[in-house]
Design an enzyme around this catalytic site. Structure first.
Site, PDB file in Angstrom:
ATOM      1  N   TYR A  42      42.301  42.134  40.483  1.00  0.00           N
ATOM      2  CA  TYR A  42      42.792  42.498  41.816  1.00  0.00           C
ATOM      3  C   TYR A  42      43.296  43.952  41.831  1.00  0.00           C
ATOM      4  O   TYR A  42      43.376  44.567  42.888  1.00  0.00           O
ATOM      5  CB  TYR A  42      43.991  41.626  42.205  1.00  0.00           C
ATOM      6  CG  TYR A  42      43.708  40.212  42.661  1.00  0.00           C
ATOM      7  CD1 TYR A  42      42.439  39.640  42.582  1.00  0.00           C
ATOM      8  CD2 TYR A  42      44.737  39.448  43.192  1.00  0.00           C
ATOM      9  CE1 TYR A  42      42.231  38.338  43.005  1.00  0.00           C
ATOM     10  CE2 TYR A  42      44.531  38.151  43.629  1.00  0.00           C
ATOM     11  CZ  TYR A  42      43.276  37.588  43.529  1.00  0.00           C
ATOM     12  OH  TYR A  42      43.074  36.301  43.955  1.00  0.00           O
ATOM     13  N   ASN A  74      51.842  40.871  39.241  1.00  0.00           N
ATOM     14  CA  ASN A  74      52.588  42.030  39.752  1.00  0.00           C
ATOM     15  C   ASN A  74      51.882  42.661  40.940  1.00  0.00           C
ATOM     16  O   ASN A  74      52.518  43.116  41.885  1.00  0.00           O
ATOM     17  CB  ASN A  74      52.734  43.076  38.644  1.00  0.00           C
ATOM     18  CG  ASN A  74      53.644  42.596  37.536  1.00  0.00           C
ATOM     19  OD1 ASN A  74      54.827  42.876  37.546  1.00  0.00           O
ATOM     20  ND2 ASN A  74      53.105  41.849  36.594  1.00  0.00           N
ATOM     21  N   GLU A 154      40.703  39.855  29.959  1.00  0.00           N
ATOM     22  CA  GLU A 154      39.976  38.700  30.515  1.00  0.00           C
ATOM     23  C   GLU A 154      38.757  38.369  29.649  1.00  0.00           C
ATOM     24  O   GLU A 154      38.328  37.231  29.577  1.00  0.00           O
ATOM     25  CB  GLU A 154      39.535  38.970  31.967  1.00  0.00           C
ATOM     26  CG  GLU A 154      40.668  38.948  32.985  1.00  0.00           C
ATOM     27  CD  GLU A 154      41.099  37.535  33.432  1.00  0.00           C
ATOM     28  OE1 GLU A 154      40.282  36.617  33.389  1.00  0.00           O
ATOM     29  OE2 GLU A 154      42.288  37.384  33.799  1.00  0.00           O
ATOM     30  N   CYS A 187      52.318  44.140  34.371  1.00  0.00           N
ATOM     31  CA  CYS A 187      51.138  43.329  34.701  1.00  0.00           C
ATOM     32  C   CYS A 187      51.218  42.111  33.791  1.00  0.00           C
ATOM     33  O   CYS A 187      51.468  42.250  32.585  1.00  0.00           O
ATOM     34  CB  CYS A 187      49.855  44.119  34.425  1.00  0.00           C
ATOM     35  SG  CYS A 187      48.366  43.106  34.516  1.00  0.00           S
TER      36      CYS A 187
HETATM   37  N1  DGL Z   1      47.952  39.995  36.177  1.00  0.00           N
HETATM   38  C1  DGL Z   1      47.933  40.844  37.290  1.00  0.00           C
HETATM   39  C2  DGL Z   1      49.162  41.639  37.508  1.00  0.00           C
HETATM   40  O1  DGL Z   1      50.205  41.230  37.053  1.00  0.00           O
HETATM   41  C3  DGL Z   1      46.674  41.265  37.903  1.00  0.00           C
HETATM   42  C4  DGL Z   1      45.805  42.182  37.264  1.00  0.00           C
HETATM   43  C5  DGL Z   1      44.515  42.412  38.004  1.00  0.00           C
HETATM   44  O2  DGL Z   1      43.909  41.470  38.472  1.00  0.00           O
HETATM   45  O3  DGL Z   1      44.114  43.568  38.086  1.00  0.00           O
HETATM   46  O4  DGL Z   1      49.155  42.667  38.146  1.00  0.00           O
END
Ligand code: DGL
Length: 277
Positions: A42, A74, A154, A187
């Site tokens: 995301y 996050n 991932e 993150c």
């Molecule tokens: N684990 C995510 C975060 O804490 C999302 C990372 C992503 O999907 O780019 O921001």
């Protein structure tokens, strides 16, 4: 008392890094986890897209009668909380950034030099910096995005040279030039490379929001008299793409912590939402 499960979600498997802390602190709680592995990452997407995805997932969790939603991401916490709370006003929705920023502000002395690493969207939002400032911290704050970390994690590319090189690419100058002594893993995927970071930067103190958010979950459940007392639980992990990686990561993340019963389910985007991406 409330024996309904707690809903956790993330863009992928990052939010799983909070679950062992939940198990330790609140062993009677059950979890419904949603990882949007089909649409991850995301962190480099448009905020409008992230809002749409997160609202679909929150709706999915609400339908499964969760008693609380923990945004274990996050990127979503930085951009979507007001809209999610407006859309689902009857359920407590906790983000990960505000508790972690308050804890960082409590830990930091004025002479500290604190680095924040996260996705592009999280860093561009300055949410950590702003929350830390709200808590009156005088520590110097520096921020940088590390967009290649999430796709590598991932893919399970963690304990190897490619990950170490990527860490050095984003962080060597950032840590050295700003003379950092603490860092926030902004993150939820990053606790999975905590060992790499500790090895490469042994003097940096690492603040891990994935563990801190669980203290806030506990406080909220206690305050609302919503703790569970059912020791017989089954945790359910949904993924929009139930890949081998996702299942393997559960073993990797829960290494050493007790997982009683776990069920995996594929979330069919088309079936659930009536459209595909
Ligand atoms: N684990 C995510 C975060 O804490 C999302 C990372 C992503 O999907 O780019 O921001």
């Amino acid at each position: 008392m409330d024996n309904r499960p707690i809903g956790f979600f993330d863009s992928g498997l990052g939010g799983l890094t909070s679950i062992p802390y939940l198990r330790k602190e609140l062993p009677r709680e059950r979890v419904i986890y949603f990882g949007d592995t089909a649409r991850t990452p995301y962190g480099s997407k448009a905020v409008t897209t992230i809002r749409r995805f997160s609202s679909e997932i929150a709706g999915f969790l609400v339908k499964r009668n969760v008693k609380m939603i923990v945004i274990a991401c996050n990127t979503v916490s930085a951009t979507c909380i007001p809209q999610l709370r407006k859309k689902f006003p009857d359920i407590p929705i906790l983000g990960i950034i505000s508790p972690a920023a308050q804890e960082a502000a409590r830990l930091c002395r004025p002479e500290d030099r604190l680095g924040i690493i996260g996705t592009k969207v999280t860093i561009a939002s300055h949410a950590y910096r702003d929350f830390i400032r709200l808590s009156q911290s005088e520590a110097k704050i520096f921020e940088t995005a590390c967009p290649a970390f999430v796709p590598l994690i991932e893919e399970g590319i963690i304990d190897n040279e490619i990950m170490d090189m990527t860490i050095r690419h984003y962080m060597d100058d950032f840590v050295r030039e700003n003379d950092l002594n603490r860092i926030i893993l902004g993150c939820t995927h990053y606790p999975l490379i905590k060992k790499n970071l500790q090895r490469i930067y042994p003097d940096l103190e690492i603040i891990n929001p994935s563990s801190i958010v669980i203290n806030r979950v506990k406080e909220t459940l206690e305050a609302e008299d919503m703790l569970a007392d059912d020791p017989e639980y089954t945790d359910v992990f949904y993924a929009s793409d139930l890949s081998e990686n996702f299942v393997q990561m559960i073993d990797h993340i829960f290494e050493g912590s007790e997982v009683k019963k776990v069920e995996f389910k594929n979330f069919d985007l088309e079936e659930e939402l009536g459209h595909v991406y």
